[in-house]
Design an enzyme around this catalytic site. Sequence first.
Site, PDB file in Angstrom:
ATOM      1  N   TYR A 248       1.033  -1.341   0.064  1.00 26.49           N
ATOM      2  CA  TYR A 248      -0.152   0.024   0.064  1.00 26.49           C
ATOM      3  C   TYR A 248       0.844   1.356  -0.063  1.00 26.49           C
ATOM      4  O   TYR A 248       2.140   1.113  -0.005  1.00 26.49           O
ATOM      5  CB  TYR A 248      -1.055  -0.027   1.061  1.00 26.49           C
ATOM      6  CG  TYR A 248      -0.859  -0.097   2.402  1.00 26.49           C
ATOM      7  CD1 TYR A 248       0.357   0.558   3.025  1.00 26.49           C
ATOM      8  CD2 TYR A 248      -1.847  -0.730   3.230  1.00 26.49           C
ATOM      9  CE1 TYR A 248       0.530   0.389   4.622  1.00 26.49           C
ATOM     10  CE2 TYR A 248      -1.321  -0.627   4.769  1.00 26.49           C
ATOM     11  CZ  TYR A 248      -0.491  -0.351   5.303  1.00 26.49           C
ATOM     12  OH  TYR A 248      -0.133  -0.365   6.723  1.00 26.49           O
ATOM     13  N   GLU A 249       0.026   2.322  -0.067  1.00 26.24           N
ATOM     14  CA  GLU A 249       0.712   3.608  -0.358  1.00 26.24           C
ATOM     15  C   GLU A 249       1.811   3.708  -1.472  1.00 26.24           C
ATOM     16  O   GLU A 249       2.763   4.154  -1.741  1.00 26.24           O
ATOM     17  CB  GLU A 249       1.600   4.128   0.784  1.00 26.24           C
ATOM     18  CG  GLU A 249       0.793   4.648   1.940  1.00 26.24           C
ATOM     19  CD  GLU A 249      -0.134   5.638   1.458  1.00 26.24           C
ATOM     20  OE1 GLU A 249      -1.433   5.609   1.861  1.00 26.24           O
ATOM     21  OE2 GLU A 249       0.573   6.661   0.500  1.00 26.24           O
TER      22      GLU A 249
END
Length: 567
Positions: free
Chosen positions: A425-426
């Site tokens: 994620y990110e």
Amino acid sequence: MTFRSPVAEYEFLLKHVAGYDRIAATDRFADATADVVSAILTEAGKMCDGVMAPLQRDGDLTPARLENGVLRTSPGFADGYKAIAEGGWIGISAPEEYGGMGLPLTLATAVNEMMAGACLSLQLAPLMSQGQIEALEHHASDALKELYLPKLISGEWSGTMNLTEPQAGSDVGALSSKAVANGDGTYAVTGQKIFISWGDNDFCENVCHLVLARLPDGVPGTKGISLFLVPKYLPDADGNPGKANDLKVVSLEHKMGLHGSPTCVMQYDGATGWLVGKEHGGMAAMFTMMNNARLGVGGQGVGAGEGAYQQALAYALERKQGKSASGVIADHADVRRMLMEMKADLFAARAILLACAQAIDMQTATGDAGWAARAAFLTPIAKAFGTDTGIRVAETGVQVHGGMGFIEETGAAQFYRDVRVTAIYEGTNGIQAMDLVARKMMDGGEAAFALIEEIEEQAERARASHPNMAEAVWQACESLREATEWLVAQQDLQDRFAGAVPFLKAFARVLGGHYHLAAAMADPGGAREKLARFYINRMLPEHAGLLAHAQAGAEGAFALSLDELAG
Ligand SMILES: Cc1cc2nc3c(=O)[nH]c(=O)nc-3n(C[C@H](O)[C@H](O)[C@H](O)COP(=O)(O)OP(=O)(O)OC[C@H]3O[C@@H](n4cnc5c(N)ncnc54)[C@H](O)[C@@H]3O)c2cc1C
């Protein structure tokens, strides 16, 4: 397991490696003296060790759940969140005029990492709020700031970020959520978002969603996206949560780990939202939030790695097996190697995190473009190397435990399961590396070469006291310089992209050598010098293989056709 926040480690790093004195010497952060830093780290450490760490296992065993549309968080999480909010830990680096402490991001980075080590799934909640606070601070209207910032900073309200849709993951520009103006300054937001961390909870009065959506005249792709603030409850005339907005949590994902953090499918059905930033300027505003979150996620990796290391060390000091000097497995050479690698890599990753945070603070304090370029360059490295390190350390932690590492009771596996998502994620770590070799080198590699200069300068200085280590770092840095020159010269971006991940890893390896060398110089004859020698002699050489891979171009990566890959 007992978790101990690495307060002393941070004090050492800030003083001797991360150049905290430069931050404290600026007018902007003059109040954040070394004494203040020590007091903050000690206080935060007490909360992490005493309140958050005991919740880690509960979050795993009793995940958040949806009951008749109402989200129930894991046992104890509400109290844990309250302690975080009351300690002021959400707003450490937030502006004082809205109730924050106004302290350097470097300090917030340290505290965030300690919270992540104590309980990663709960720490993700304030991390999301921090990103939202920063995005609103820089891009929202004064009216929105005055209403939302104090509530987010105090923790009464929480924040989320909503980018992902089923067809729009890494390719954010493919999103199909829509927004139309209501004619009264608000917008109606419609669409479905998936994978939304902490999309709801049962301990905040309100949950504020930052949602990316397209206005009717928004062009396809990222240039046509706008950002909206969409609260769960619409604030009434006094700014208190009023009528429920037209949005809901549809379901929660069942995940490999991070069970205490509810990962929500969110549905927006003409929900009332307010524009943040300019129309079609959503990505710029969201990038503020994502950059903050990328550094924060790097810290999650390091924090989880720290927890895994502490647990593995404790086990290795107790478990007796075979003949070793003391009888315990920690005295077998291969187990020692694992423990040393874990510790040395955590040091390197933590130092890189702090270097990135320092650059951001210096940019904030001085407005200097060189610091801004350094912060931008180090962000993908801090994110990817921090999370890769956390994953590697947690995986090694399982190995140190032998069969017990595979058995859930020990908790070793939880660190690995929980931290695994941080590389995804990110922005996946592959996307981070591509960002590094393309966008972050659009300056012809200026930011990279400035860092390379600094590494070589320090290595020259270190020759008098640590000739062998200094030479090894200097040589590695020369190879890095050549590889960077090669990369910058490649006009076909595919040739850069095919080697982006090994290049990022090699850059981090060399930076790690640089920071270990600084530690060795500050601690002659001490444990940090010994750890630096281990890293520089045994782990830094990995850079050579990585750099060869980085400069091999795209052709080899595409050598097999898709049919041949399947054959
Ligand atoms: C637990 C969890 C929490 C999350 N929390 C949030 C949240 O709070 N808010 C939010 O908006 N999202 C959130 N996400 C979503 C997350 O950010 C995405 O999963 C991530 O960005 C990757 O997108 P994707 O899953 O669609 O993978 P894809 O984009 O399909 O990627 C699959 C693979 O292809 C690679 N790839 C894709 N495009 C390219 C390219 N152009 N070049 C090279 N390689 C490429 C990727 O690196 C990856 O290896 C969360 C996800 C999880 C699992």
